[in-house]
Write a protein that holds these residues in place. Structure first.
Motif, PDB file in Angstrom:
ATOM      1  N   SER A   8      47.033  38.676  22.515  1.00 38.63           N
ATOM      2  CA  SER A   8      48.170  39.097  23.333  1.00 38.63           C
ATOM      3  C   SER A   8      49.445  38.591  22.673  1.00 38.63           C
ATOM      4  O   SER A   8      49.407  37.736  21.788  1.00 38.63           O
ATOM      5  N   ALA A  14      50.775  30.629  26.575  1.00 41.77           N
ATOM      6  CA  ALA A  14      49.329  30.362  26.592  1.00 41.77           C
ATOM      7  C   ALA A  14      48.635  30.970  25.369  1.00 41.77           C
ATOM      8  O   ALA A  14      47.930  30.249  24.641  1.00 41.77           O
ATOM      9  N   PRO A  15      48.832  32.248  25.082  1.00 37.80           N
ATOM     10  CA  PRO A  15      48.208  32.798  23.878  1.00 37.80           C
ATOM     11  C   PRO A  15      48.681  32.111  22.595  1.00 37.80           C
ATOM     12  O   PRO A  15      47.892  31.949  21.658  1.00 37.80           O
ATOM     13  N   ASN A  61      41.536  37.794  22.086  1.00 36.22           N
ATOM     14  CA  ASN A  61      42.218  37.221  23.248  1.00 36.22           C
ATOM     15  C   ASN A  61      43.269  38.208  23.758  1.00 36.22           C
ATOM     16  O   ASN A  61      44.472  37.969  23.665  1.00 36.22           O
ATOM     17  N   ASP A  85      39.390  36.895  27.001  1.00 35.46           N
ATOM     18  CA  ASP A  85      40.145  37.324  28.194  1.00 35.46           C
ATOM     19  C   ASP A  85      39.582  38.669  28.644  1.00 35.46           C
ATOM     20  O   ASP A  85      40.154  39.717  28.363  1.00 35.46           O
ATOM     21  N   ALA A 129      42.631  38.657  34.181  1.00 30.37           N
ATOM     22  CA  ALA A 129      42.788  37.272  34.651  1.00 30.37           C
ATOM     23  C   ALA A 129      43.744  37.216  35.842  1.00 30.37           C
ATOM     24  O   ALA A 129      43.506  36.494  36.808  1.00 30.37           O
ATOM     25  N   ARG A 133      42.728  35.825  39.577  1.00 30.87           N
ATOM     26  CA  ARG A 133      43.429  34.732  40.260  1.00 30.87           C
ATOM     27  C   ARG A 133      43.875  35.184  41.644  1.00 30.87           C
ATOM     28  O   ARG A 133      43.703  34.478  42.640  1.00 30.87           O
ATOM     29  N   TRP A 156      54.322  37.881  33.490  1.00 29.98           N
ATOM     30  CA  TRP A 156      54.023  36.574  32.881  1.00 29.98           C
ATOM     31  C   TRP A 156      55.285  35.873  32.377  1.00 29.98           C
ATOM     32  O   TRP A 156      55.249  34.680  32.097  1.00 29.98           O
ATOM     33  N   ASN A 181      51.311  31.965  36.592  1.00 34.60           N
ATOM     34  CA  ASN A 181      51.423  31.146  35.363  1.00 34.60           C
ATOM     35  C   ASN A 181      52.694  30.302  35.389  1.00 34.60           C
ATOM     36  O   ASN A 181      53.613  30.535  36.189  1.00 34.60           O
ATOM     37  N   ASP A 209      48.249  27.207  34.178  1.00 36.93           N
ATOM     38  CA  ASP A 209      48.159  27.083  32.702  1.00 36.93           C
ATOM     39  C   ASP A 209      48.275  25.623  32.265  1.00 36.93           C
ATOM     40  O   ASP A 209      47.519  25.150  31.454  1.00 36.93           O
ATOM     41  N   GLN A 226      44.551  24.742  32.190  1.00 36.13           N
ATOM     42  CA  GLN A 226      43.560  25.390  31.337  1.00 36.13           C
ATOM     43  C   GLN A 226      43.716  24.708  29.978  1.00 36.13           C
ATOM     44  O   GLN A 226      44.807  24.717  29.408  1.00 36.13           O
TER      45      GLN A 226
END
Ligand code: IPT
Length: 266
Positions: A8, A14-15, A61, A85, A129, A133, A156, A181, A209, A226
């Motif tokens: 991503s 995060a990625p 991912n 993911d 994801a 959630r 995001w 997030n 996250d 995470q």
């Protein structure tokens, strides 16, 4: 030998942190890494770019439905693939975080603090994801005979979190906000600040996250951790093992998350 990572947008934290861990472990083990970011051509385009660069195995991912993941596996033919993911029901090897523990931890934390008016700030609906959630948050609220008093959605980014929460201006405010997030939580907190809503006195905020900057928010963010480094390292470990001893090993069981309580909740 070369591993390929289809990821991503690396402008997202995060990625980016997952890719960083993947890169480090890959070179420690003496492999090369090629990265392709999924743009408008999606995961398929990124994977075919990697395949044309003759990678020996693939990490993916990018948010994928079961069908799309299986299609990518077919494109990769005999190369080992690991999905980071992906929808839970996908029949592919996975290395993921559990949304069940994660979203539950955030929601139960607010309920234990006595909150009953809880709004959701969801991630984009095309992310598996984000949908997982949201589903778990709603399930936990239902267990307490509650429903979210508002559902907002962002993409995001911090900007999208800011814009979503600005829509609450002039409405009845919830007492707490579950955010999908940390980046959207950053924007949400900026919007609350501009509206004169104090965090946590008037509104508690829980992120998701625990990326490296989240301890430095004002106030420091309560969030669901995470472990991006663990995900990155374990996925490389698994994939290189597949290359060294080919076999049809199953993927890894989902990683547990943990609640990190800081100052944005009360
Ligand atoms: C997921 C992050 O939690 C979220 O903040 C966003 O960056 C998203 O990735 C981008 O796709 S983590 C993923 C492994 C489910």
């Amino acid at each position: 030998r070369t591993l390929g990572l289809a990821t991503s947008d690396l402008a997202l934290l995060a990625p980016a942190q997952i890719a960083s861990a993947i890169q480090q472990r890959t070179s420690q083990l003496g492999y090369h890494l090629v990265i392709a970011m999924a743009g408008s051509g999606g995961a398929q385009q990124a994977v075919s770019d990697l395949l044309s660069q003759r990678v020996d195995a693939l990490l993916i991912n990018v948010p994928l439905e079961a069908q799309a993941a299986q299609q990518i596996e077919r494109m990769a033919a005999s190369l080992p693939c690991l999905f980071l993911d992906v929808a839970e029901d996908a029949d592919v090897a996975t290395c993921t975080f559990s949304a069940h523990t994660g979203a539950r931890q955030g929601a139960e934390h607010l309920l234990q603090l006595g909150h009953r008016h809880i709004a959701l700030l969801n991630g984009p609906a095309d992310s598996v994801a984000a949908r997982a959630r949201r589903a778990v948050w709603i399930e936990v609220l239902q267990e307490h005979q509650l429903a979210p008093c508002n559902q907002l959605e962002g993409d995001w980014s911090a900007q999208s979190g800011y814009q979503a929460v600005m829509q609450l201006a002039g409405q009845e405010m919830p007492s707490a906000l579950l955010v999908a997030n940390d980046q959207m939580a950053l924007g949400a907190m900026q919007a609350l600040h501009q509206m004169g809503v104090a965090v946590p006195a008037e509104m508690s905020v829980v992120g998701y996250d625990d990326t490296a900057d989240s301890a430095w928010y004002q106030p420091p963010l309560t969030t669901v951790r995470q472990d991006m480094r663990q995900l990155g390292e374990c996925s490389v470990q698994w994939l290189t093992r597949q290359l060294e001893q080919p076999g049809s090993e199953a993927g890894l069981p989902p990683f547990a998350t943990s609640l990190v309580v800081r100052a944005s909740t009360a």
